[in-house]
Scaffold this active site. Structure first.
Site, PDB file in Angstrom:
ATOM      1  N   GLU A   9      -8.727 -35.697 -88.889  1.00 54.67           N
ATOM      2  CA  GLU A   9      -7.595 -35.105 -89.611  1.00 54.67           C
ATOM      3  C   GLU A   9      -7.603 -35.453 -91.096  1.00 54.67           C
ATOM      4  O   GLU A   9      -7.398 -34.592 -91.945  1.00 54.67           O
ATOM      5  CB  GLU A   9      -6.257 -35.536 -88.978  1.00 54.67           C
ATOM      6  CG  GLU A   9      -5.873 -34.764 -87.718  1.00 54.67           C
ATOM      7  CD  GLU A   9      -6.630 -35.198 -86.478  1.00 54.67           C
ATOM      8  OE1 GLU A   9      -7.363 -36.213 -86.559  1.00 54.67           O
ATOM      9  OE2 GLU A   9      -6.485 -34.545 -85.432  1.00 54.67           O
ATOM     10  N   HIS A  47       2.806 -35.997 -78.016  1.00 55.47           N
ATOM     11  CA  HIS A  47       2.574 -34.555 -77.978  1.00 55.47           C
ATOM     12  C   HIS A  47       3.901 -33.823 -78.104  1.00 55.47           C
ATOM     13  O   HIS A  47       4.011 -32.679 -77.702  1.00 55.47           O
ATOM     14  CB  HIS A  47       1.874 -34.141 -76.665  1.00 55.47           C
ATOM     15  CG  HIS A  47       0.438 -34.534 -76.596  1.00 55.47           C
ATOM     16  ND1 HIS A  47       0.033 -35.835 -76.458  1.00 55.47           N
ATOM     17  CD2 HIS A  47      -0.693 -33.793 -76.661  1.00 55.47           C
ATOM     18  CE1 HIS A  47      -1.286 -35.892 -76.425  1.00 55.47           C
ATOM     19  NE2 HIS A  47      -1.764 -34.669 -76.548  1.00 55.47           N
TER      20      HIS A  47
END
Lengths: 348, 324
Positions: free
Chosen positions: B60, B127
């Protein structure tokens, strides 16, 4: 996606069209910038001691050959993404002592309008990104510029820098992995100056040399003497042209010594005096002067004249910077967001 | 015009932007060949190819930073976080690099980062996050939180066209739950303009993202009990439509602020501060917040449901405020 065996044979098969040696004229220019680099920083250190520069004052004493000769190997259409001891490179790419002193003295004539400090000397007109303090944070950004060049079909190359300390931060690994996977036109200079602030390399990483990491990213590299401007130039030019020809990224580890503290406030007592003495004998500027004389590129008189020109330029630019305006307090809230014009993109 | 889900509207927005502007390209994990973890980018790889729809390694910080570099050149990268929760992996790149470049040296970063965010899908602590608060707080970033399919497409187009770094929080619980008839082709919804999702007279519910749907769900039941709520959909946290916030309480004198991010110092706290300072004379009751609890997001359905804002919690807050 096809595996990378092709890359290896391509790179060993590549041969440069010319030997990458500095011509005599180029050697004079490289000397000029190296001397300018050192003299600007000596002057800045003096201003810091007088309390005229506040915050922090950094130097690249001992790194001038790397800083100047690597940037000198770039073409105009290439991109220069510095680290913190690269004022030599900034000067090669068009920044001036006036810019540097304006920055240090917090004047609006700085390319950052004094919004940022010392070595974070971004310059939008020269397309030099202004770094942040977090080490290796600009490595992914540099890879992104290289990616953009590739997407636009430009044959530009991006050069980027990291130190022996910064090479251990997370973004170093992510960026190099991307450079390898995406085969980016990206040349990384690992400036090994033996210390990261007070931490010697033995406490910083476990491999023998940082260049040992290169195969781990599918990238080739070399370790060279960073005190010799000719070696630095030749190797960097080779790597840049190789990347330009599409053979992918390259890493060059340069060996130098950080001859002053991490910054001017740091007395660097943790460095053994014997180490400093040993490296003084390899001072890149003294080496350059020796070579200029022995190769009959410049006479002693010409060298002194150049040095004097540099001193005069510095004094003029310091005076100009001291006389330049301080920012208006209202400027604090200006410039947080960009406008919708297409000015100031790097590919304009 | 065509009926599209919230998710399909985003796909549409990406497709139209890729078609219209050759400088737009996508980066993210599994977005190409696989079509994305949620299938938002389904079909785009086949239509536009690997140069425009790039599958990245799991890095990322690396690929967001690369997006920043490409954006400086004038390209328009649209980066996908596989889940908004992974945005913390590139936090430094966003808050210290992307957000400060223009202020410090005038570079432009037309980067859009799309983040499937929010809970209600039993994804557990990593999540399900709604991290918009961290980025609303950081100067130099635009923060966009669409609540409808129409807005999802229009706000995405505006975000991609904007020359600043934009964090686009698309709510995954809304992906397939909301359907709407939306225009084909390109259209923009302006950044910084709130929407009145439902007009009302008694209590303002100021919300964004999933909480707009929750508030609308609560509206009918409240109406039957004689409480008419006005639902204000903020649409964007930065720029924040302060006028809309003050105008609605001018009208109703009572407010409930609803957001899924953690309650403490969450985006709604800024709305409350504005109301307390600039809306003080309009208020006839204390302002209440309905928000994610100040805990990590739990997994077990009964725990997650207790954690999350809901139509019931909003209705209860509205009733308390109405009765004050």
């Amino acid at each position: 996606m096809a595996k990378k065996t092709a890359a290896k044979s391509k790179s060993t098969a590549w041969s440069p069209k010319a030997e990458y040696l500095l011509t005599k004229e180029q050697a004079k220019e490289v000397y000029y910038y190296m001397r300018l680099n050192r003299s600007v920083e000596e002057r800045a250190a003096a201003l810091y001691r007088q309390g005229k520069i506040v915050g922090g004052c950094y130097s690249s004493t001992g790194n001038e050959a790397v800083s100047v000769a690597t940037a000198y190997a770039l073409e105009k259409r290439d991109f220069f993404v510095p680290l913190l001891r690269n004022f030599g490179g900034h000067l090669v790419r068009g920044q001036t002592p006036f810019h540097i002193f304006s920055q240090y003295l917090g004047r609006t004539t700085s390319p950052t309008r004094a919004k940022d400090c010392n070595v974070h000397l971004g310059n939008i007109k020269l397309k030099i990104p202004g770094i942040i303090s977090h080490l290796s944070a600009y490595m992914p950004l540099a890879c992104g510029i290289a990616l953009a060049c590739k997407k636009r079909g430009l044959d530009s190359v991006v050069i980027n820098y990291i130190g022996n300390g910064g090479a251990n931060v997370g973004e170093f690994h992510e960026a190099l992995n991307l450079a390898g996977v995406w085969r980016l036109p990206f040349v990384l200079i690992i400036e090994n100056n033996q210390y990261a602030y007070s931490t010697p390399n033995t406490a910083q990483y476990a491999c023998q040399d940082l260049i040992d990491r290169a195969p781990g990213y599918g990238i080739e590299g070399a370790k060279i003497d960073g005190t010799d401007a000719f070696t630095v130039y030749g190797t960097t030019k080779w790597a840049i042209e190789r990347a330009r020809a599409g053979h992918g990224p390259y890493i060059i580890q340069t060996e130098t010594m950080r001859m002053r503290g991490h910054a001017e406030h740091d007395g660097f007592e943790y460095v053994p005096k014997s180490m400093i003495e040993a490296w003084k004998k390899k001072d890149p500027l003294n080496k350059m002067v020796q070579t200029l004389k022995t190769e009959k590129i410049m006479t002693e008189k010409e060298i002194q004249a150049t040095d004097q020109k540099i001193q005069d330029l510095i004094e003029r630019d310091v005076e100009k910077a001291l006389a330049a305006p301080l920012p208006d307090p209202e400027e604090v809230t200006q410039g947080v967001f960009a406008d919708q014009t297409t000015e100031n993109f790097f590919f304009n | 015009m065509a009926v599209k889900t919230y998710l399909e509207a985003i796909t549409d927005g990406l497709r139209e932007c890729l078609k219209a502007d050759p400088d737009v390209f996508l980066m993210g994990e599994d977005i190409g060949v696989f079509g994305g973890a949620f299938k938002v980018t389904k079909g785009l790889f086949e239509e536009f190819g690997p140069e425009r729809v790039m599958d990245t390694p799991i890095s990322e910080a690396g690929f967001v930073g690369a997006g920043i570099g490409a954006a400086l050149c004038g390209l328009r990268p649209v980066v996908e976080m596989q889940f908004s929760d992974f945005i913390s992996c590139c936090f430094n790149q966003i808050v210290n690099v992307a957000a400060t470049i223009h202020y410090r040296w005038g570079g432009k970063v037309p980067l859009t980062i799309r983040c499937p965010s929010g809970g209600g899908v039993r994804g557990g602590p990593f999540h399900s996050q709604s991290p918009e608060g961290w980025f609303m707080h950081t100067p130099g970033l635009y923060v966009v939180c669409p609540a409808t399919p129409y807005d999802a497409k229009g706000l995405l187009v505006s975000s991609i066209r904007n020359n600043n770094p934009v964090l686009f929080f698309e709510h995954k619980w809304l992906y397939r739950r909301l359907k709407e008839d939306i225009p084909d082709g390109l259209y923009e919804v302006p950044l910084g303009v709130a929407d009145i999702a439902r007009e009302g007279t008694d209590v303002s519910v100021i919300a964004y993202g999933s909480c707009v749907a929750h508030a609308l769900d609560a509206a009918e039941g409240l109406e039957k009990d004689g409480i008419s709520i006005e639902v204000v959909d903020l649409r964007t946290l930065v720029p924040l439509d302060k006028e809309a916030i003050l105008n609605t309480v001018k009208k109703t004198s009572r407010a409930v602020v609803a957001y899924e991010d953690h309650i403490v110092a969450g985006p709604g706290s800024e709305v409350c501060s504005i109301l307390a300072n600039e809306g003080f004379e309009y208020l006839d009751a204390p302002v209440e917040r309905v928000a994610g609890l100040q805990t990590p997001i739990p997994y077990a359905p009964v725990l997650e449901d207790t954690y999350l804002p809901s139509p019931q919690k909003i209705a209860e807050a509205v009733r308390r405020v109405a009765a004050f």
